[in-house]
Design an enzyme around this catalytic site. Structure first.
Site, PDB file in Angstrom:
ATOM      1  CE1 TYR A 148     -23.320  16.300  32.815  1.00 44.14           C
ATOM      2  CE2 TYR A 148     -22.393  14.749  31.241  1.00 44.14           C
ATOM      3  CZ  TYR A 148     -22.252  15.548  32.356  1.00 44.14           C
ATOM      4  OH  TYR A 148     -21.056  15.607  32.998  1.00 44.14           O
TER       5      TYR A 148
ATOM      6  CB  SER B 295     -18.764  15.531  30.158  1.00 50.09           C
ATOM      7  OG  SER B 295     -19.048  14.206  29.748  1.00 50.09           O
TER       8      SER B 295
END
Lengths: 241, 266
Positions: free
Chosen positions: B168, B155
């Site tokens: 995350y 990501s």
């Protein structure tokens, strides 16, 4: 095989390209005409590397024209691409080929040599980006791909000036991408950083012109219309062979 | 129209992957589903995996509707026995595995002071260990056949962090180190390992997270920080994966490929 027809002092080179014999194993495996129906304009110094990349791009379905403005001036590039009698017709893709060479180690070269290398490479790259964008704008937009050496991704103790020129292309590519996106001019700008390119039969791990052409085709494909400002290294992860 | 999102069919048209076998985790929805479809449309046989059998069969139905080939197998990426079973079955059926897409992942969101230790461990188990297990079990079968390609779904948060998703971002940063090290190790085994970094991408998971409609998610106002002016769709993430999975990209490894409409150029 490539049939070259030399034209004019502006360095306009018309290429009548047809590929004879088998394409490389990789291309045969790929076997997808990603650039079918597209015209590609290569801005390049006049050298055999250019002809080989042009030839390889035709295996992806592209019609290729090469323009090599003879002088590093705005006037020469403007005339070659925008205003001259023999300015090229519409292309969807502009490939700005610039593989800086030379310069030696920092401790060995003088300022004059550093400037010489930077002007010949980075200066030419700038004119390629500038007039590549102006050319695409004049034709409604398209894909600009800067192709340069992977020396720009990390240091090279033997070619400081060439490395500096290549690394400059990372940010110049990103800046061009942002500038074009902000202008809403339908131009995507991406960059390709390639390791040592060999002609002929490669040894394991060596990059060929076909590998370069495949990456250009990918970045310029309609399917990649979401992508701009991409810097794509083609150099085996920067690890020695 | 300047920038536009791709479809799985367009992504699949970028390369010919006939004869290759691909395993995609989290192929039951979102990005994983889009990647599975595109790889199948490019000619690869796709083993679509995930925890939800019903949704997995829907992915396979779409693959077959587009003249692709594949099947569903149940796989929770955090369960080592699942990996053993799925890879053994691939070995038995095909004798090869060419492409592994470690896609399954999720984010725990919230202010840092509200996230329990379990949230941290959840991210580590799913995002880092899931990819680690996938590579561990895929490696021998790829190596034996002369090589392969692994994609680890990261990501932009794994490169730049992300406000409101500290665990995350942390887990994806760890995953990036894992990917780079695997790429270095893969050099001698002919295995390429590539890090894929989507930015804002529309998916059911994203919809649950942001709680806005698709129209709102794609609205101009919401996407001013993205040069392309719009978020990505699953098929845009599949675009580089299809090309990079092909033999034409044989010299590309260890890289971070961003799917963010030019956002990381800033």
């Amino acid at each position: 095989m490539v049939d070259l027809t030399r034209r004019s002092a502006l360095g306009y080179t018309s290429l009548a390209l047809s590929v004879c014999g088998g394409a490389s194993a990789v291309l045969a495996a790929t076997n997808v005409k990603v650039l079918a129906g597209k015209s590609v304009l290569i801005l390049a110094p006049d050298e055999s590397f250019t002809r080989d990349v042009a030839s390889a791009l035709t295996t992806h379905g592209a019609n290729v024209t090469v323009v090599s403005p003879a002088e590093l001036t705005d006037d020469a590039w403007g005339a070659a691409l925008l205003t001259g009698a023999r300015k090229p017709g519409k292309s969807d893709v502009v490939v700005n080929l610039c593989m800086p060479r030379g310069g030696g180690a920092v401790g060995e070269i003088g300022l004059a040599e550093f400037r010489r290398v930077l002007e010949a490479s980075y200066g030419r790259a700038f004119l390629g980006v500038k007039y590549g964008i102006m050319y695409l704008r004049a034709h409604g937009g398209g894909s600009l791909v800067n192709v340069t050496s992977a020396d720009g991704l990390q240091g090279n103790p033997k070619a400081a000036a060439a490395s500096a020129a290549s690394s400059g292309m990372i940010i110049m590519t990103k800046s061009a991408a942002l500038e074009c996106a902000a202008a809403g001019d339908n131009i995507r700008a991406n960059g390709l950083f390639v390791g040592d390119v060999v002609r002929g039969k490669p040894k394991q791990g060596q990059v060929t012109v076909e590998d370069v052409a495949a990456a250009i085709a990918f970045l310029s494909a309609d399917a990649a219309s979401y992508f701009t400002g991409v810097v794509l290294p083609v150099e085996n992860g920067g690890m020695p062979l | 129209m300047s920038f536009k999102n791709a479809t799985p069919e367009e992504a699949g048209s970028l390369a010919n992957l006939s004869g290759k076998v691909a395993l995609v985790t989290g192929a039951t929805s979102g990005i994983g589903e889009g990647v599975a479809l595109a790889l199948a449309f490019a000619g690869a046989y796709v083993v679509a995996t995930g925890r939800d059998e019903k949704r997995g069969r829907e992915t396979v139905r779409q693959i077959e509707a587009g003249k692709g080939k594949g099947h569903f197998d149940k796989l929770d990426v955090t369960v080592e026995d699942d990996w053993k079973r799925v890879v053994a079955d691939i070995q038995k059926r095909f004798g090869r595995l060419d492409v592994l897409v470690n896609n399954a992942g999720r984010g725990v969101r919230g202010p840092i002071e509200t996230i329990p230790m379990e949230g941290h461990w959840f991210e580590i188990h799913l995002n880092i260990e899931g990819a680690f297990l996938g590579m561990t079990y895929a490696w021998p079968i790829m190596k034996k056949n002369g090589g392969g390609v692994v994609f680890n779904m990261n990501s932009t948060a794994g490169q730049r962090g992300g406000s409101g998703s500290i665990c995350y971002g942390g887990s994806k940063g760890g995953m990036l180190g894992l990917t780079k090290s695997a790429a270095a190790a893969g050099r001698k085994d002919g295995i390429r390992v590539i890090s894929i970094h989507p930015g804002n991408t529309w998916s059911p998971g994203m919809q649950a997270l942001v709680e806005v409609s698709e129209d709102e998610f794609f609205s101009k106002d919401r996407n001013r920080s993205i040069p392309a002016g719009m978020p990505a769709r699953a098929a845009d993430v599949a675009v580089p994966i299809v090309f990079l999975a092909s033999d034409a990209a044989r010299h590309i490894t260890g890289i971070e490929f961003n799917i963010d409409g030019g956002q990381s150029a800033r």
